[in-house]
Enzyme design. Structure first.
Site, PDB file in Angstrom:
ATOM      1  N   HIS A   1       0.783  -1.447   0.018  1.00  0.00           N
ATOM      2  CA  HIS A   1       0.011   0.243  -0.041  1.00  0.00           C
ATOM      3  C   HIS A   1       0.941   1.327  -0.027  1.00  0.00           C
ATOM      4  CE1 HIS A   1      -3.917  -1.383   0.202  1.00  0.00           C
ATOM      5  NE2 HIS A   1      -3.858  -2.098   1.282  1.00  0.00           N
TER       6      HIS A   1
ATOM      7  N   CYS B   1       0.535   1.907  -5.577  1.00  0.00           N
ATOM      8  CA  CYS B   1      -0.511   2.722  -6.464  1.00  0.00           C
ATOM      9  C   CYS B   1      -0.032   4.124  -6.516  1.00  0.00           C
ATOM     10  CB  CYS B   1      -1.837   2.771  -5.688  1.00  0.00           C
ATOM     11  SG  CYS B   1      -2.771   1.189  -5.617  1.00  0.00           S
TER      12      CYS B   1
ATOM     13  N   ARG C   1      -0.017   2.421 -11.575  1.00  0.00           N
ATOM     14  CA  ARG C   1       0.950   1.808 -10.564  1.00  0.00           C
ATOM     15  C   ARG C   1       2.166   2.621 -10.823  1.00  0.00           C
ATOM     16  NH1 ARG C   1      -3.205   0.507  -9.085  1.00  0.00           N
ATOM     17  NH2 ARG C   1      -3.983  -1.533  -8.758  1.00  0.00           N
TER      18      ARG C   1
END
Length: 271
Positions: free
Chosen positions: A175, A249, A258
């Protein structure tokens, strides 16, 4: 002279009272919704980070106890910075040629002799990834599922990609925001920065080599054994080698695209 006294009907008073009640109730609902949204934001941006980071730190300590080798997280010291300055050259010398190739058969044999098991248990942490420049030390688990891996603050290993130290591409995801956000600042990595991956059998050191600032979320080429973007083919490699791929991300607080960071194996040290 006759003076007319205005007559206010009861129905008019009731309508006015109803309007005031509706306006008051509407205001209360708006305030309540605002408070709930604020609490959700606090939960998502603060509490999930705190909880996930706590879980990740606890898992790292558990792995260290299991291996009997406590780690030393923190910013890069003088020796790490010196290594980073000569990163690409040493990566080519110790792990192969300039395109990340393995080099001699003897070097391939040494790299393969301390590979982690071919099939780690699903969603269970089995390695520790350290990035000295970012002060990051985080567990690596098998799989990239949100609930079972990423939302715990772990870095997830892409199923089908190689394991640390194996020929090919050790590809992981993390993340960038919320749930520990381990990869929030990987855009700050520069060529030569080190990424260490520790397993029960060895410590593998990779040197950051290049970055793909943005690509499609469906660009599977970036985690191929020879990583190369299918969306932006000028980014990537053309020869087999020992690679690491970090994905997250971008832009922040979205999942539209990405961000990809690649590195090449520099060295390995058996435990």
């Amino acid at each position: 002279m006759r003076v007319r006294v205005p007559v206010v009907r009861h129905s008019t008073l009731r309508r006015r009272a109803l309007r005031r009640r509706v306006l008051w109730t509407g205001g209360e609902l708006l305030v309540t919704v605002g408070v709930v949204l604020l609490l959700l934001v606090v939960h998502q941006l603060w509490w999930t980070n705190r909880q996930a980071q706590h879980n990740a730190d606890r898992e790292v300590r558990a792995l260290e106890r299991e291996w009997g080798a406590p780690g030393t997280p923190g910013p890069a010291g003088p020796s790490e910075r010196a290594e980073g300055a000569e990163g690409t050259e040493r990566a080519e010398t110790e792990a192969g040629d300039g395109d990340g190739s393995a080099g001699s058969p003897e070097r391939e044999r040494r790299a393969g002799s301390t590979d982690t098991p071919a099939a780690p248990r699903w969603s269970r942490a089995y390695a520790v990834l350290t990035i000295p420049r970012l002060g990051l030390r985080v567990p690596v688990a098998e799989g990239v599922g949100k609930r079972d891996v990423l939302n715990k603050g772990y870095v997830g290993h892409y199923k089908g990609s190689q394991q640390p130290g194996q020929a090919g591409n050790f590809a992981v995801a993390g993340h960038r925001n919320t749930h520990g956000e381990p990869f929030r600042y990987i855009n700050r990595l520069r060529p030569g920065d080190t990424v260490r991956v520790e397993t029960a059998s060895a410590v593998f050191t990779y040197a950051v080599d290049r970055t793909l600032p943005r690509t499609s979320a469906r660009d599977g080429g970036v985690i191929d054994p020879v990583p190369r973007s299918t969306v932006r083919p000028s980014y990537g490699y053309s020869q087999p080698g020992y690679y690491i791929t970090l994905t997250t991300c971008t832009p922040e607080y979205t999942s539209t695209y990405r961000l990809v960071v690649w590195g090449k194996l520099r060295s390995m040290k058996p435990r």
